[in-house]
Design an enzyme around this catalytic site. Sequence first.
Site, PDB file in Angstrom:
ATOM      1  N   ARG A   1       0.882  -1.186   0.000  1.00 25.80           N
ATOM      2  CA  ARG A   1       0.000   0.000   0.000  1.00 25.80           C
ATOM      3  C   ARG A   1       0.909   1.223   0.000  1.00 25.80           C
ATOM      4  O   ARG A   1       1.687   1.442   0.932  1.00 25.80           O
ATOM      5  CB  ARG A   1      -0.922   0.004   1.214  1.00 25.80           C
TER       6      ARG A   1
ATOM      7  N   HIS B   1      -7.232   0.645  -6.575  1.00 30.50           N
ATOM      8  CA  HIS B   1      -7.451  -0.188  -5.384  1.00 30.50           C
ATOM      9  C   HIS B   1      -8.129  -1.495  -5.838  1.00 30.50           C
ATOM     10  O   HIS B   1      -9.297  -1.749  -5.536  1.00 30.50           O
ATOM     11  CB  HIS B   1      -8.334   0.580  -4.398  1.00 30.50           C
TER      12      HIS B   1
ATOM     13  N   GLN C   1     -10.096  -4.054  -3.387  1.00 35.79           N
ATOM     14  CA  GLN C   1     -11.388  -3.585  -2.894  1.00 35.79           C
ATOM     15  C   GLN C   1     -12.481  -3.776  -3.942  1.00 35.79           C
ATOM     16  O   GLN C   1     -13.596  -4.206  -3.619  1.00 35.79           O
ATOM     17  CB  GLN C   1     -11.310  -2.105  -2.501  1.00 35.79           C
TER      18      GLN C   1
ATOM     19  N   ASP D   1     -17.149   6.995  -1.958  1.00 33.45           N
ATOM     20  CA  ASP D   1     -15.932   6.906  -1.146  1.00 33.45           C
ATOM     21  C   ASP D   1     -15.702   8.299  -0.563  1.00 33.45           C
ATOM     22  O   ASP D   1     -16.397   9.259  -0.906  1.00 33.45           O
ATOM     23  CB  ASP D   1     -14.765   6.464  -2.049  1.00 33.45           C
TER      24      ASP D   1
ATOM     25  N   CYS E   1     -16.282   1.589   0.318  1.00 35.96           N
ATOM     26  CA  CYS E   1     -15.134   0.738   0.687  1.00 35.96           C
ATOM     27  C   CYS E   1     -14.755   0.892   2.155  1.00 35.96           C
ATOM     28  O   CYS E   1     -14.065   0.035   2.700  1.00 35.96           O
ATOM     29  CB  CYS E   1     -13.950   1.055  -0.215  1.00 35.96           C
TER      30      CYS E   1
ATOM     31  N   ARG F   1     -13.435  -8.695   1.524  1.00 32.81           N
ATOM     32  CA  ARG F   1     -11.995  -8.477   1.324  1.00 32.81           C
ATOM     33  C   ARG F   1     -11.239  -9.744   1.723  1.00 32.81           C
ATOM     34  O   ARG F   1     -10.323 -10.181   1.041  1.00 32.81           O
ATOM     35  CB  ARG F   1     -11.501  -7.288   2.190  1.00 32.81           C
TER      36      ARG F   1
HETATM   37  N1  NVA Z   1      -9.903   6.636  -1.684  1.00 31.35           N
HETATM   38  C1  NVA Z   1      -9.514   6.219  -0.351  1.00 31.35           C
HETATM   39  C2  NVA Z   1      -9.753   4.762  -0.157  1.00 31.35           C
HETATM   40  C3  NVA Z   1      -9.441   4.244   1.230  1.00 31.35           C
HETATM   41  C4  NVA Z   1      -9.653   2.773   1.361  1.00 31.35           C
HETATM   42  C5  NVA Z   1      -8.064   6.582  -0.096  1.00 31.35           C
HETATM   43  O1  NVA Z   1      -7.231   6.394  -0.999  1.00 31.35           O
HETATM   44  O2  NVA Z   1      -7.762   7.081   0.978  1.00 31.35           O
HETATM   45  N1   CP Z   2     -11.226  -0.186   2.273  1.00 31.60           N
HETATM   46  C1   CP Z   2      -9.952  -0.263   2.720  1.00 31.60           C
HETATM   47  O1   CP Z   2      -8.999  -0.517   1.955  1.00 31.60           O
HETATM   48  O2   CP Z   2      -9.813  -0.065   4.056  1.00 31.60           O
HETATM   49  P1   CP Z   2      -8.471   0.153   4.888  1.00 31.60           P
HETATM   50  O3   CP Z   2      -7.916   1.497   4.482  1.00 31.60           O
HETATM   51  O4   CP Z   2      -8.903   0.096   6.316  1.00 31.60           O
HETATM   52  O5   CP Z   2      -7.491  -0.939   4.536  1.00 31.60           O
END
Ligand code: NVA
Ligand code: CP
Length: 305
Positions: free
Chosen positions: A106, A133, A136, A221, A261, A289
């Site tokens: 990540r 992502h 997800q 989101d 998500c 997930r």
């Molecule tokens: N769009 C959000 C998704 C978090 C799971 C982010 O990148 O922070």
């Molecule tokens: N939806 C998702 O990826 O959640 P986290 O940021 O908690 O991993």
Amino acid sequence: MQATCRHLLSLNDLTAEEARALLARGTELKAMHRRGEDYRPLRYRTLAMIFEKSSTRTRVSFEAGMVQLGGHALFLSARDTQLGRGEPVEDAARVLSRMVDAVMIRTFEQTTVERFAAYSQVPVINGLTNRLHPCQVLADLQTYFEHRGDIRGRRVAWIGDGNNMCQTYLEAARLFDFELRVGCPAGFEPDADLLAAAGERCTVLHDPLAAAAGADLIATDVWASMHQEGEHAARAALFAPYQVSEALMACAAPDALFMHCLPAHRGEEVAAAVIDGPQSVVWDEAENRLHVQKALLEFLLVPGP
Ligand code: NVA
Ligand code: CP
């Protein structure tokens, strides 16, 4: 090292057949888990999980998934590893991939996961970048299939920011053959190359109610993603008309599902009455997930018949 090393950096790394099979396998692994079946094809296998951003679901689902499959997961925060002190990604990839069987990352830039994969001897999984992502959206689609059947030919409305989730939905629209309507403020559209690749399946509208009209699935989101936290206040004002409210849900098909998500901000991108209401499947979506990523780990690490 495997003879052929596959990665999941984007949904485009899967064929349409593989993607559909993954969702079905996720549902099967979920049933096996609920029955308490002992299925441990990943004994003695290790997944390294590199986190340069926060996470609840991604960390816990990959870690629990590896344990359930008989393996082990290592949590590596950028703060505590040499990556955070500037060790080149290419060097980290060469070292880690001699020690572990798969790597989940990540991070910020999509190019970071691409550079890592280019030097990795083992599968690399994108656990979220600023651009995509994929894990997800696989969980979202498994959830859709479980509640409503095949998504082919259905209409999905993405409401809010044209962010990493929205951009992965663009890839999914091509792979799973559904229509995607993006309802976002002007200036917050998804990247032009991803829009072009989705072709006629995707339409961008700046009117959220028009985007939601007749949709079978409404997804949203946060308005400011993790790499945009400083923009939260400015975005909140601009995005206010894009809240998924009961009025917006009323424009969708009567049996439309709602997905997010998570983490969610009630009263911002979604009204509490919607996320906590009868059309919301966010808890199934979060749980999936675990199951779809177990299917993914099996696909990447267990040789086929
Ligand atoms: N769009 C959000 C998704 C978090 C799971 C982010 O990148 O922070
Ligand atoms: N939806 C998702 O990826 O959640 P986290 O940021 O908690 O991993």
